[in-house]
Write a protein that holds these residues in place. Structure first.
Motif, short mmCIF file in Angstrom:
data_model
loop_
_atom_site.label_atom_id
_atom_site.label_comp_id
_atom_site.label_asym_id
_atom_site.label_seq_id
_atom_site.Cartn_x
_atom_site.Cartn_y
_atom_site.Cartn_z
N THR A 122 50.92 39.93 42.13
CA THR A 122 50.98 39.92 40.68
C THR A 122 50.52 38.58 40.14
N LEU A 123 49.85 38.62 39.03
CA LEU A 123 49.41 37.41 38.33
C LEU A 123 49.71 37.63 36.85
N ALA A 124 50.96 37.33 36.47
CA ALA A 124 51.43 37.65 35.13
C ALA A 124 50.62 36.95 34.05
N ALA A 125 50.23 35.71 34.27
CA ALA A 125 49.51 34.94 33.26
C ALA A 125 48.19 35.59 32.88
N ALA A 126 47.60 36.31 33.82
CA ALA A 126 46.32 36.98 33.57
C ALA A 126 46.49 38.48 33.41
N SER A 127 47.74 38.96 33.34
CA SER A 127 48.02 40.40 33.25
C SER A 127 47.25 41.17 34.31
N SER A 128 47.35 40.69 35.54
CA SER A 128 46.56 41.26 36.62
C SER A 128 47.39 41.57 37.85
N LEU A 129 46.91 42.54 38.60
CA LEU A 129 47.34 42.78 39.97
C LEU A 129 46.09 42.63 40.83
N ILE A 130 46.17 41.74 41.81
CA ILE A 130 45.01 41.48 42.66
C ILE A 130 45.32 41.94 44.07
N ASN A 131 44.42 42.73 44.62
CA ASN A 131 44.56 43.22 45.98
C ASN A 131 43.53 42.52 46.85
N TYR A 132 44.00 41.67 47.77
CA TYR A 132 43.11 40.94 48.66
C TYR A 132 42.93 41.74 49.95
N LEU A 133 41.69 42.09 50.23
CA LEU A 133 41.39 42.85 51.44
C LEU A 133 40.85 41.92 52.51
N PRO A 134 41.22 42.14 53.76
CA PRO A 134 40.68 41.30 54.84
C PRO A 134 39.18 41.49 54.96
N TYR A 135 38.48 40.39 55.23
CA TYR A 135 37.03 40.45 55.37
C TYR A 135 36.67 41.13 56.68
N GLU A 136 35.87 42.19 56.58
CA GLU A 136 35.47 42.94 57.76
C GLU A 136 33.94 42.95 57.82
N LEU A 165 35.46 43.20 44.43
CA LEU A 165 34.91 44.42 45.01
C LEU A 165 35.10 45.62 44.09
N HIS A 166 36.16 45.59 43.30
CA HIS A 166 36.49 46.73 42.45
C HIS A 166 37.37 46.21 41.32
N HIS A 167 37.17 46.72 40.11
CA HIS A 167 37.91 46.23 38.95
C HIS A 167 38.17 47.42 38.03
N GLU A 168 39.44 47.63 37.68
CA GLU A 168 39.81 48.69 36.75
C GLU A 168 40.79 48.12 35.71
N ASN A 169 40.74 48.66 34.50
CA ASN A 169 41.73 48.37 33.48
C ASN A 169 42.56 49.62 33.23
N ILE A 170 43.87 49.43 32.99
CA ILE A 170 44.73 50.58 32.75
C ILE A 170 45.85 50.18 31.78
N LYS A 171 46.24 51.12 30.93
CA LYS A 171 47.41 50.97 30.08
C LYS A 171 48.49 51.89 30.67
N PRO A 172 49.51 51.33 31.29
CA PRO A 172 50.46 52.16 32.04
C PRO A 172 51.53 52.80 31.17
N GLU A 190 44.86 44.48 34.36
CA GLU A 190 43.65 44.42 35.18
C GLU A 190 44.03 44.63 36.64
N LEU A 191 43.38 45.58 37.28
CA LEU A 191 43.58 45.84 38.69
C LEU A 191 42.30 45.42 39.41
N ILE A 192 42.42 44.47 40.31
CA ILE A 192 41.24 43.85 40.92
C ILE A 192 41.37 43.89 42.44
N VAL A 193 40.27 44.24 43.09
CA VAL A 193 40.20 44.17 44.55
C VAL A 193 39.22 43.06 44.91
N LYS A 194 39.65 42.14 45.80
CA LYS A 194 38.80 41.02 46.20
C LYS A 194 38.81 40.84 47.71
N ASN A 195 37.75 40.26 48.22
CA ASN A 195 37.75 39.79 49.60
C ASN A 195 38.49 38.46 49.66
#
Length: 538
Positions: free
Chosen positions: A122-136, A159-166, A183-188
């Protein structure tokens, strides 16, 4: 599916949703969010290669049974857009899409919902959830990889970015506009150091908003509590509730219920600056219909009666406490020789036997609009028919356990269409719900409360008032369309409907006409009680 959903074509070597990765320099063995890998040169160290497989397997075996159960629950739950799971639907969501760390379902009319799996922070200051995926990738780092920049916090690759109002009123733009985006973000994770976990959780998160219409008991249950039950019940309380637009009073009001949905305290997403880390997350809630649960769309076939059973478990500990407090207070007053100066109602002494045997009718009384102005006459009529009558005037601050106690012990509930009718959820299946329907509210009354009452197993009796029973009859000419054609008024928009029929109307019941409904309710209750007694004697 919506345009924001990302589906990838199967890669070469992919079969049944699993990709056979052929790395020349790296062996990666995956299960859930755990990665065990060993670099080795092909055809050079066969024994080391074999040893790496065995060692990784030994490490992972203990997790297969503990973690895979949760994964299977989330996997099964992520399907279904107000319809059952089919082979075609499963093909539409290949497993590798979910394995990539983020999948969103935007096909429903009422809600959007997203699923994340990996290393979620969680990254509350940026209203984000970041999912870190292992580099393959291959043994060598990518050509643009800069180790110095990585250690210093270089730019992260998305790698992937979505916005959602839950929130579960997706179609209602006016209210959704005030729900902040997440903001839902997937990163390496190979470019930079990830946000350090301040709190690490071993169970999934369910992220949702208590904004919107929260403050209205109908919306609190319909848009929040029931969808939360639908979304979380299959997780068996092993879930952390992460709440945006968090309200402390909301948690206090529904703490009894929430404690039966999660074993963990909720997280105030916006108010907690710490980084919370989760292996999985569901962002958004599922909703089926008005005040109900469609058992065909819920794992385990749970329905609205199961939700009602949960309410029973949630409130009875508190109710027992209230009863004990009353008994202690009564005994104390008796010991102080003050009983004679107190009324019977204040002492809450047991009712006479003949009163206990009468069916109990609870009348939910209103005080601002849609008031039954001849309520005293209504009470007299109900008592004449044979009911024991109790008037309930719920306030926003009234403890729900108190309301539940009153309605759970009643045989019938009566009230004018409005949010307080949501308390039909507190009635036992098989009891009676009488809804007085003012002019201009037919569709809403039947849709929001009549049908849900039937689905819960209540005996529903609707009473549509006629023009002379409405206070509007004295405000408008008898031929005015407000009286003769409410549908044409409603067609001009919600604001006008609210102003005229909800906020500007009271009810004067015709007792001769209404007596038929009360008689019907009384006869039904007595017949049901007789059948129950006969069944118990057999």
């Amino acid at each position: 599916m919506g345009k924001h959903d990302r589906h990838h074509q199967p890669k070469k070597g992919e079969e049944n949703g699993k990709v056979d990765r052929e790395y020349s320099a790296t062996l990666i063995l995956e299960w859930g969010t755990t990665n065990c890998y060993k670099r080795t040169k092909p055809k050079v160290f066969p024994l080391l290669f074999l040893f790496s497989i065995v060692s990784c397997s030994l490490i992972l075996v203990p997790q297969l049974f503990s973690y895979s159960a949760t994964l299977s629950l989330l996997y099964s739950f992520r399907f279904g857009n107000d319809e059952s799971i089919t082979d075609k639907k499963i093909e539409a969501f290949p497993s590798q899409t979910f394995d990539e760390g983020l999948m969103c379902d935007r096909g429903a009319f009422r809600f959007d919902i997203c699923f994340m799996r990996g290393d979620i922070r969680t990254l509350a200051a940026a209203s984000s959830l970041i999912n870190y995926l292992p580099y393959e990738n291959d043994y060598e780092p990518p050509p643009f990889f800069d180790e110095d920049a990585a250690l210093g916090g270089g730019e992260e690759e998305e790698l992937h970015h979505e916005n959602i109002k839950p929130y579960t009123r997706k179609w209602e733009t006016s209210i959704m506009d005030i729900i902040p985006d997440l903001e839902l973000i997937v990163k390496n994770d190979y470019l930079t150091r990830r946000h350090v976990c301040d709190v690490r959780h071993s169970v999934p998160a369910v992220v949702f908003s208590t904004g919107g219409y929260t403050g209205n008991v109908y919306h609190e249950f319909n848009d929040g509590i029931i969808p939360l039950y639908i979304t979380t019940q299959h997780l068996k309380k092993k879930v952390v509730l992460v709440v945006t637009d968090y309200r402390r009073w909301w948690y206090s009001k529904y703490a009894d219920i929430l404690s039966h949905l999660s074993d963990y305290p909720p997280i105030d997403f916006n108010g907690d600056p710490r980084t919370h880390c989760f292996p999985e997350a569901i962002v958004g809630l599922k909703i089926h219909d008005e005040l109900t649960v469609n058992s065909s769309l819920v794992p385990g076939k749970k329905g609205i009666r199961d939700f009602r059973n949960l309410l029973d478990k949630a409130y009875w500990p508190r109710i027992r406490g209230l009863i004990q407090d009353e008994e202690r207070e009564t005994q104390m007053r008796l010991r102080n020789n003050s009983a004679l100066s107190l009324s019977t109602s204040a002492l809450q002494l047991p009712l006479p036997l003949e009163e206990v045997q009468k069916p109990k009718l609870v009348i939910i009384s209103r005080k601002k609009s849609r008031v039954i102005t001849n309520e005293v006459a209504l009470v007299k009529l109900a008592e004449e028919i044979g009911f024991q009558v109790e008037i309930l005037r719920p306030e926003p601050t009234t403890e729900l356990a108190i309301i539940y106690r009153i309605l759970n012990s009643s045989d019938a509930m009566l009230g004018v269409h409005g949010a307080a009718m949501t308390h039909l959820l507190f009635m036992r299946p098989g009891t009676v719900f009488i809804q007085v329907i003012p002019l201009g509210t037919d569709w809403a009354a039947h849709t929001f409360y009549g049908e849900p009452a039937r689905k819960l197993g209540l005996k529903y009796i609707g009473y549509n008032i006629v023009r002379k029973e409405s206070s509007l009859y004295t405000k408008y000419d008898g031929n005015h369309r407000v009286l003769t054609n409410p549908n044409s008024v409603n067609a001009q928009g919600w604001e006008l409907t609210k102003k005229i029929y909800l906020d500007g109307q009271n009810v004067v019941l015709n007792m001769l006409r209404f007596r038929k409904r009360l008689n019907h309710a009384y006869e039904y209750t007595i017949a049901k009680r007789t059948r129950t007694q006969q069944w118990n004697q057999q």
